[in-house]
Design a protein around this motif. Structure first.
Motif, PDB file in Angstrom:
ATOM      1  N   THR A 144       0.873  -1.227  -0.011  1.00  0.00           N
ATOM      2  CA  THR A 144      -0.026  -0.011   0.022  1.00  0.00           C
ATOM      3  C   THR A 144       0.991   1.165   0.018  1.00  0.00           C
ATOM      4  N   ILE A 145       1.989   1.289   0.753  1.00  0.00           N
ATOM      5  CA  ILE A 145       2.679   2.514   0.725  1.00  0.00           C
ATOM      6  C   ILE A 145       3.580   2.620  -0.526  1.00  0.00           C
ATOM      7  N   GLU A 146       3.865   1.435  -1.024  1.00  0.00           N
ATOM      8  CA  GLU A 146       4.767   1.526  -2.499  1.00  0.00           C
ATOM      9  C   GLU A 146       3.592   2.162  -3.480  1.00  0.00           C
ATOM     10  N   VAL A 147       2.377   1.999  -3.569  1.00  0.00           N
ATOM     11  CA  VAL A 147       1.600   2.160  -4.491  1.00  0.00           C
ATOM     12  C   VAL A 147       1.046   3.783  -4.311  1.00  0.00           C
ATOM     13  N   MET A 148       0.958   4.034  -2.991  1.00  0.00           N
ATOM     14  CA  MET A 148       0.739   5.240  -2.636  1.00  0.00           C
ATOM     15  C   MET A 148       1.986   6.544  -3.217  1.00  0.00           C
ATOM     16  N   ARG A 149       3.197   5.802  -2.836  1.00  0.00           N
ATOM     17  CA  ARG A 149       4.350   6.610  -3.411  1.00  0.00           C
ATOM     18  C   ARG A 149       4.351   6.990  -4.946  1.00  0.00           C
ATOM     19  N   THR A 150       3.788   5.669  -5.578  1.00  0.00           N
ATOM     20  CA  THR A 150       3.731   5.711  -6.917  1.00  0.00           C
ATOM     21  C   THR A 150       2.790   6.962  -7.341  1.00  0.00           C
ATOM     22  N   ARG A 151       1.490   7.018  -6.913  1.00  0.00           N
ATOM     23  CA  ARG A 151       0.553   7.932  -7.139  1.00  0.00           C
ATOM     24  C   ARG A 151       1.138   9.409  -6.795  1.00  0.00           C
ATOM     25  N   ALA A 152       1.848   9.454  -5.694  1.00  0.00           N
ATOM     26  CA  ALA A 152       1.787  10.870  -5.033  1.00  0.00           C
ATOM     27  C   ALA A 152       2.957  11.480  -5.637  1.00  0.00           C
ATOM     28  N   GLU A 153       3.989  11.042  -6.440  1.00  0.00           N
ATOM     29  CA  GLU A 153       5.061  11.669  -6.922  1.00  0.00           C
ATOM     30  C   GLU A 153       4.811  12.579  -8.082  1.00  0.00           C
ATOM     31  N   PRO A 154       4.293  11.959  -9.249  1.00  0.00           N
ATOM     32  CA  PRO A 154       3.996  12.907 -10.562  1.00  0.00           C
ATOM     33  C   PRO A 154       2.949  14.058 -10.000  1.00  0.00           C
ATOM     34  N   LEU A 155       2.273  13.691  -8.939  1.00  0.00           N
ATOM     35  CA  LEU A 155       1.173  14.812  -8.728  1.00  0.00           C
ATOM     36  C   LEU A 155       1.706  15.816  -7.579  1.00  0.00           C
ATOM     37  N   GLY A 156       2.912  15.795  -7.378  1.00  0.00           N
ATOM     38  CA  GLY A 156       3.845  16.574  -6.538  1.00  0.00           C
ATOM     39  C   GLY A 156       3.179  16.482  -5.057  1.00  0.00           C
ATOM     40  N   LEU A 157       2.657  15.310  -4.685  1.00  0.00           N
ATOM     41  CA  LEU A 157       2.422  15.104  -3.183  1.00  0.00           C
ATOM     42  C   LEU A 157       3.745  14.118  -2.508  1.00  0.00           C
ATOM     43  N   THR A 158       3.695  14.383  -1.359  1.00  0.00           N
ATOM     44  CA  THR A 158       4.776  13.742  -0.598  1.00  0.00           C
ATOM     45  C   THR A 158       4.005  12.560   0.560  1.00  0.00           C
ATOM     46  N   VAL A 159       4.382  11.611   0.548  1.00  0.00           N
ATOM     47  CA  VAL A 159       4.028  10.445   1.568  1.00  0.00           C
ATOM     48  C   VAL A 159       5.145  10.617   2.645  1.00  0.00           C
ATOM     49  N   LYS A 160       4.764  10.856   3.802  1.00  0.00           N
ATOM     50  CA  LYS A 160       5.647  11.058   5.108  1.00  0.00           C
ATOM     51  C   LYS A 160       5.334   9.530   5.915  1.00  0.00           C
ATOM     52  N   LEU A 161       6.171   8.759   5.924  1.00  0.00           N
ATOM     53  CA  LEU A 161       6.009   7.479   6.989  1.00  0.00           C
ATOM     54  C   LEU A 161       6.307   7.821   8.362  1.00  0.00           C
TER      55      LEU A 161
END
Length: 973
Positions: free
Chosen positions: A185-202
């Motif tokens: 789940t974390i990996e796929v969220m990172r995939t979606r976030a990066e092109p949209l300019g979002l940051t996943v903070k673990l």
């Protein structure tokens, strides 16, 4: 042996399946060719397909194989898989599929050959099942509304992230994610976030979590409940802190656990996502499984995916329909907030019926047994000297810090026929499930305690081991109170309920579904059989590689088949829908440009005729869409592409083409288009939705295209399942191969898969358990069969266009006045003359027992017809007869013989109730309404509802099971 005596090789008839898959026999093919104006399939193919793209040589694939031989071959492959007891968990759990559901849904063509329920009147059965699914998810999560499924839990989390970004008051670009969420789940969220300019903070500790939610830079936080490693917590106070920052709280939850636990809704959750896999759907090496999203009512108009709602029909009865954002991608295109175009309907139906069959009491019993066994397991491990970490709470999963013994214990488990989950280098996690037995608990104790250890007593611990669910977290709120979940608990009752729902619907087991663009072709029984074999169904996606040799062979074989068919160099089978395949392909292009220090390239050219998911996917990849024109014949405008490519040369990333075009023609300039884009530094993406017109005839990878997605649920015979599952592999040329999606190990670590790109789905091989269907299709058809299938698909479409030419003009044609594998019938002039719309024709076709063609796409006021190669001349003629009769009815309106407003088309479809009513008030006879052709008196489909009111449904949103009182009120009225 005489000259007329067939040889043994001929009598063995290894290619018999080809004639079973292809509908018309040789005599019918000859007749249809004559109608179209050609004397052979080869001559017709030459007349349709541009010489510049045609393949010079036959496919380098083996010859066709018989069903018996193909099944024996894949049985041997399946035998190389080893089914071990799985205690891995991590979002995937053992489950028992009730046999009544296995036989009557998963193995039943009435369910698996149905199409997405866009035409409400012939989809009431599966939409009722989906309403049950939505109600189940909303009830268990404690939320106000739920959708009709998403692709998997990880992509659902990514969708929740973007929904939260659109909806939250907080304006930050960070989402805080619990480090104890599932790794995929974390990996796929990172995939979606990066092109949209979002940051996943673990947040990997309580301290990091507290600091993260106290900050002011985030718009949402995601909590795994129960945590991936098993522990439980009441998150109410944390949710209040998140809300105080204007951010939204997202929960990733387990529905079985929620039968015992305080619901996320009761803790203040805004969005809840998860997977319904453990409700009767096997592991399948990762899929397909139906994920879900539930949320507050305030977000329903922004929720991604499909939503079933309740409306009324023309007779005033309650009726189901797809509501709100039915096809957001095709309406909003590059402004779409999601590219989700499919769901997991077949699996959602299974999960909903699992809940219907067991009911709330049965689900609680299953969950309580799992929880009790978990408590006993933990107490026994403590007796054996092990310390169970992560607090004293759990539902089904416990974690042990095993340090340097971790690998040795995991290896010992394998020698004893079991798999454990390794995590964080020095931990082992154990997850129990519905299938866990007393023997499994003793096996686990032997794994940890050794052969000589005295095992604890299960019965003794059952009386002493405390519950691991704290009193404050125990569920007290009711769920699944609707009668549908409290009625069908005997097999007889469920069997009849399933039959009653299936009888309401039209699927391919009853009739041709002539939808353009969606390729509804035969899903042969032999292709479906391996799906439910235990060797394919019961493999966990993170099982050790040594246990999945069969899957690896099957996947490598299918990848090689697809490489040969497409002319590309590498394939990833990870994307679990066509839209995900698009997304993966564009991410590969994006990563390729970045690897060359050209990350500034972000312009994507997309013709105005393209599928709506194309611009939506480009948008999700951070690309800017520039729409290019089409000419009067429906072809992409070569000169406009040249102008736009030159204008955006410095920043051109890609062009997205559909070939043959969405307008149903082979365009002459595709090679020139590829050259223009390459000259300006861009890459060429070819949408593979129409690959059924190319297999064995032309290869996109050889005419200049760089990447395509393929729809295995279209060209390669995976059934549509009422709107899912699907598989959308991504095929690329060699320079993009390293950017295909990567794999993930069962310890959460990234591993080398097909490529090193970003993960787009939760499981490495997506919906792996249905890949045998496509492998079987290609193996059964062989080189010659695949080519002939393509040619007959072209023939069937041109036969319909030719036969209907005097009644409905075909909007676009290609070279020599021929179409590709689909034709667009133009009904716009008829509306101008009579008021009869394309929608009226679509509804009238129901009275003839047909699902409608694609309505008003890609051109408003038209019908797009794709008959596929599987339809016989008899079925094609039956459809043609219906369309001609409908044209005669329209002509009667033109001539004043039928009333302009009160006629069979405007009032279609006609229910049995309407035509049998004591009073008939229409200006045309009952017989014309019910039996417009004599053949219908021999076999008649009666729609369960009259025409559904779309406007009422969108104004009066109701997306849960209809209260029983509503039916009582109707009966009294």
């Amino acid at each position: 042996m005489s000259q007329n005596t067939p040889s043994l090789r001929e009598l063995e008839h290894h290619d018999a399946f080809i004639a079973r898959h292809i509908g018309p026999n040789d005599a019918e093919i000859a007749h249809m060719l004559h109608t179209v104006g050609h004397d052979s399939l080869e001559a017709m193919t030459d007349a349709i397909v541009p010489a510049k793209i045609k393949s010079a040589a036959a496919l380098a694939l083996p010859a066709a194989m018989s069903e018996v031989d193909a099944l024996a071959k894949i049985r041997a492959i399946a035998g190389k898989n080893k089914v071990f007891r799985s205690f891995i968990g991590q979002g995937y759990y053992g489950t028992h599929t009730p046999n009544v559901i296995l036989r009557n849904i998963l193995e039943n063509p009435a369910w698996y050959t149905a199409y997405t329920p866009y035409q409400a009147e012939i989809s009431q059965g599966r939409m009722e099942a989906l309403i049950n699914f939505q109600t189940m998810c909303a009830d268990l999560t404690g939320m106000e509304i739920a959708n009709a499924s998403l692709l998997d839990e990880a992509t659902a989390a990514a969708e929740a992230m973007t929904l939260a970004k659109r909806s939250a008051k907080a304006k930050g670009n960070t989402i805080v994610v619990s480090g104890d969420a599932h790794p995929q789940t974390i990996e796929v969220m990172r995939t979606r976030a990066e092109p949209l300019g979002l940051t996943v903070k673990l947040a990997n500790s309580a301290e990091e979590w507290d600091a993260a939610i106290a900050a002011d830079d985030y718009f949402a936080a995601l909590i795994q409940y129960p945590a991936s490693s098993g522990w439980l917590l009441d998150w109410s106070d944390d949710v209040a802190k998140i809300h105080a920052k204007g951010a939204l709280a997202i929960f990733a939850s387990d529905l079985l656990a929620l039968t015992l636990l305080k619901s996320p809704g009761e803790m203040g959750a805004d969005i809840v996502i998860g997977n319904t896999q453990r409700f009767g759907v096997p592991f399948g090496f990762g899929g397909p499984h139906a994920a879900f999203m539930a949320c507050r009512d305030a977000y329903k108009r922004s929720m991604p995916g499909r939503l079933i709602g309740v409306s009324i029909d023309a007779e005033g009865n309650k009726a189901y329909r797809l509501t709100l954002q039915t096809r957001e991608q095709h309406i909003r295109r590059e402004k779409a907030t999601s590219n989700i175009c499919t769901a997991q309907v077949l699996l959602a139906v299974m999960a909903s019926m699992y809940a219907v069959y067991h009911g709330p009491e049965g689900l609680v019993r299953i969950a309580s047994r799992v929880a009790r066994l978990t408590a006993i397991l933990k107490a026994g491990l403590q007796q054996l000297g092990f310390t169970v970490t992560h607090h004293d709470t759990a539902f089904d999963t416990i974690s042990l810090k095993t340090g340097e013994r971790t690998d040795a214990i995991a290896a010992r488990a394998v020698t004893l026929g079991a798999n454990l989950r390794k995590a964080w280098g020095e931990y082992l996690c154990i997850s129990l499930d519905e299938t866990t037995t007393r023997a499994d608990i003793e096996l686990l104790w032997r794994i940890f305690g050794g052969d000589d250890a005295k095992l604890p007593s299960i019965d003794a611990l059952d009386t002493s081991a405390p519950s691991l669910i704290p009193q404050a977290l125990r569920r007290t709120s009711a769920f699944l109170t609707h009668p549908v979940f409290n009625t069908h608990h005997s097999e007889h009752e469920l069997l009849r309920y399933l039959r009653a729902l299936a009888d309401k619907d039209l699927a391919m087991d009853r009739t041709m579904i002539p939808l353009g663009s969606c390729t509804m072709k035969l899903n042969a029984t032999a292709e479906m059989i391996p799906v439910t074999w235990p060797e394919f169904a019961n493999i966990h996606p993170f099982a050790p590689a040594a246990q999945t040799q069969g899957y690896q062979e099957l996947i490598a074989g299918l990848e090689a088949q697809l490489v040969e068919i497409t002319g590309y160099d590498a394939v990833s089978l990870q994307p679990n829908s066509g839209a995900q395949g698009e997304y993966a392909g564009l991410l590969a292009i994006r990563a390729y440009h970045q690897s060359r220090d050209e990350g500034h390239r972000d312009i994507c050219l997309i013709p105005e005729s393209a599928h709506g998911t194309n611009p939506a996917s480009a948008n999700l990849c951070g690309m800017k869409v520039v729409v290019t024109k089409c000419d009067a014949n429906g072809n992409v405008d070569l000169e406009d592409i040249r102008v736009q490519a030159e204008k955006h040369s410095a920043n051109l990333a890609a062009i997205m083409l559909t070939y043959p075009s969405t307008h149903g023609v082979f365009e002459e300039d595709v090679v020139a288009i590829c050259d223009i884009v390459h000259q300006h530094g861009g890459q060429v993406y070819t949408d593979g939705a129409n690959m059924n017109a190319l297999v064995g005839v032309a290869k996109p990878g050889k005419w200049g295209s760089d990447v395509s997605h393929l729809n295995l649920h279209k060209t390669f015979c995976i059934p549509h399942g009422g709107g899912g599952p699907g598989v959308g592999p991504c095929a690329v040329r060699s320079h993009l191969a390293e950017f295909l999606p990567r794999a993930l190990g069962n310890d959460g670590a990234r591993t080398q898969g097909t490529g090193n790109g970003a993960m787009v789905s939760a499981a490495t091989f997506g919906s792996a358990s249905i890949l045998p269907i496509s492998w079987m299709y290609i193996t059964l058809m062989g080189t010659s069969g695949l080519r002939k299938a393509t040619q007959v698909a072209l023939l069937n479409a041109n036969y319909i266009a030719k036969r209907l030419a005097a009644h409905y003009p075909t909007l676009y044609t290609g070279r020599n006045g021929l179409v590709a594998h689909e034709c667009i019938l133009d009904l716009r002039p008829l509306k101008d003359a009579t008021g009869i719309s394309a929608e009226d024709v679509a509804k009238r076709l129901i009275d003839f027992g047909f699902h409608a063609p694609t309505l008003s796409f890609p051109v408003a006021g038209t019908l797009m017809v794709e008959p596929t190669e599987s339809e016989s001349q008899y079925e094609l003629d039956r459809f043609i007869d219906a369309m001609i009769q409908i044209r005669d009815e329209i002509r009667a309106v033109e001539e004043g013989k039928l009333d302009r407003d009160d006629n069979p088309l405007r009032n279609a479809p006609h229910t049995a109730f309407a035509v049998s009513a004591s009073e008939w008030t229409h200006a045309y006879p009952r017989e014309l309404a019910a039996f417009p052709l004599p053949s219908l008196k021999l076999q008649k489909y009666w729609p369960p509802v009259a025409r559904v009111d779309n406007v009422y449904g969108d104004k009066n949103i109701m997306c849960a099971c209809i209260p029983v009182d509503a039916y009582k009120e109707e009966a009294e009225a």
